[in-house]
Design a protein around this motif. Structure first.
Motif, PDB file in Angstrom:
ATOM      1  N   PHE A  61       0.839  -1.198   0.000  1.00 13.58           N
ATOM      2  CA  PHE A  61       0.000   0.000   0.000  1.00 13.58           C
ATOM      3  C   PHE A  61       0.877   1.252   0.000  1.00 13.58           C
ATOM      4  O   PHE A  61       2.026   1.227   0.418  1.00 13.58           O
ATOM      5  CB  PHE A  61      -0.954   0.014   1.205  1.00 13.58           C
ATOM      6  N   TRP A  62       0.301   2.363  -0.490  1.00 12.14           N
ATOM      7  CA  TRP A  62       0.977   3.662  -0.509  1.00 12.14           C
ATOM      8  C   TRP A  62       0.906   4.305   0.868  1.00 12.14           C
ATOM      9  O   TRP A  62      -0.112   4.249   1.538  1.00 12.14           O
ATOM     10  CB  TRP A  62       0.282   4.624  -1.480  1.00 12.14           C
ATOM     11  N   VAL A  63       1.989   4.982   1.270  1.00 10.27           N
ATOM     12  CA  VAL A  63       2.018   5.767   2.500  1.00 10.27           C
ATOM     13  C   VAL A  63       2.608   7.133   2.165  1.00 10.27           C
ATOM     14  O   VAL A  63       3.661   7.211   1.512  1.00 10.27           O
ATOM     15  CB  VAL A  63       2.873   5.079   3.597  1.00 10.27           C
ATOM     16  N   LEU A  64       1.945   8.169   2.614  1.00 11.88           N
ATOM     17  CA  LEU A  64       2.466   9.524   2.442  1.00 11.88           C
ATOM     18  C   LEU A  64       3.605   9.724   3.427  1.00 11.88           C
ATOM     19  O   LEU A  64       3.420   9.588   4.637  1.00 11.88           O
ATOM     20  CB  LEU A  64       1.360  10.553   2.685  1.00 11.88           C
ATOM     21  N   VAL A 115       5.808   6.344  -0.357  1.00 15.46           N
ATOM     22  CA  VAL A 115       6.549   5.090  -0.333  1.00 15.46           C
ATOM     23  C   VAL A 115       5.541   3.941  -0.317  1.00 15.46           C
ATOM     24  O   VAL A 115       4.440   4.082   0.203  1.00 15.46           O
ATOM     25  CB  VAL A 115       7.504   5.031   0.892  1.00 15.46           C
ATOM     26  N   VAL A 116       5.912   2.842  -0.925  1.00 16.47           N
ATOM     27  CA  VAL A 116       5.073   1.644  -0.922  1.00 16.47           C
ATOM     28  C   VAL A 116       5.588   0.718   0.183  1.00 16.47           C
ATOM     29  O   VAL A 116       6.785   0.418   0.239  1.00 16.47           O
ATOM     30  CB  VAL A 116       5.093   0.924  -2.287  1.00 16.47           C
ATOM     31  N   LEU A 117       4.690   0.286   1.064  1.00 21.25           N
ATOM     32  CA  LEU A 117       5.025  -0.627   2.153  1.00 21.25           C
ATOM     33  C   LEU A 117       4.311  -1.951   1.961  1.00 21.25           C
ATOM     34  O   LEU A 117       3.219  -2.005   1.396  1.00 21.25           O
ATOM     35  CB  LEU A 117       4.637  -0.031   3.501  1.00 21.25           C
ATOM     36  N   LYS A 118       4.915  -2.995   2.477  1.00 22.01           N
ATOM     37  CA  LYS A 118       4.319  -4.330   2.403  1.00 22.01           C
ATOM     38  C   LYS A 118       3.373  -4.511   3.583  1.00 22.01           C
ATOM     39  O   LYS A 118       3.700  -4.158   4.701  1.00 22.01           O
ATOM     40  CB  LYS A 118       5.409  -5.402   2.434  1.00 22.01           C
TER      41      LYS A 118
END
Length: 119
Positions: A61-64, A115-118
């Motif tokens: 998912f995307w995180v600001l 950033v994309v996080l798992k």
């Protein structure tokens, strides 16, 4: 803030300001402005095939990570607010996105890092 004068692949979302989007003085509230930015970024990523649902299927998912906003003046209710956005670059794990907010004229500019996080 980066130079935002020459965007590429601009995506626009227009918002009819609701009464609840305005502060007591009739100006667009900060939380509504930030919602507009996030909604527009999400709308564009959906059209490009790496939006929330697309990434969810990959368990990420995307995180600001960062957001910088320069406000020249506040849009006033009632009115329409246009948010233009474009992807600027990718550097390491960060994807950079810029925004321009306008009514009849440019009101604000913003730069963000995602950033994309798992999951």
């Amino acid at each position: 803030m980066e130079n935002l004068s020459s965007p590429r692949a601009v995506f626009r979302t227009s918002f009819q300001m609701r009464y609840s989007d305005a502060d007591a003085g009739g100006r667009l509230g900060l939380s509504a402005l930030l919602d507009y930015l996030q909604q527009t970024a999400g709308d564009q990523t959906e059209t490009l095939g790496f939006g929330y649902r697309d990434l969810l299927a990959q368990n990420v998912f995307w995180v600001l990570s960062r957001l910088s906003v320069q406000i020249d003046r506040w849009p006033v209710w009632p009115g329409v607010v246009h948010v233009d956005t474009w992807a600027r670059s990718v550097k390491g794990l960060l994807a950079f996105r810029d925004f321009r907010v306008s009514d009849s004229q440019v009101c604000a500019r913003a730069s963000s890092a995602w950033v994309v996080l798992k999951n």
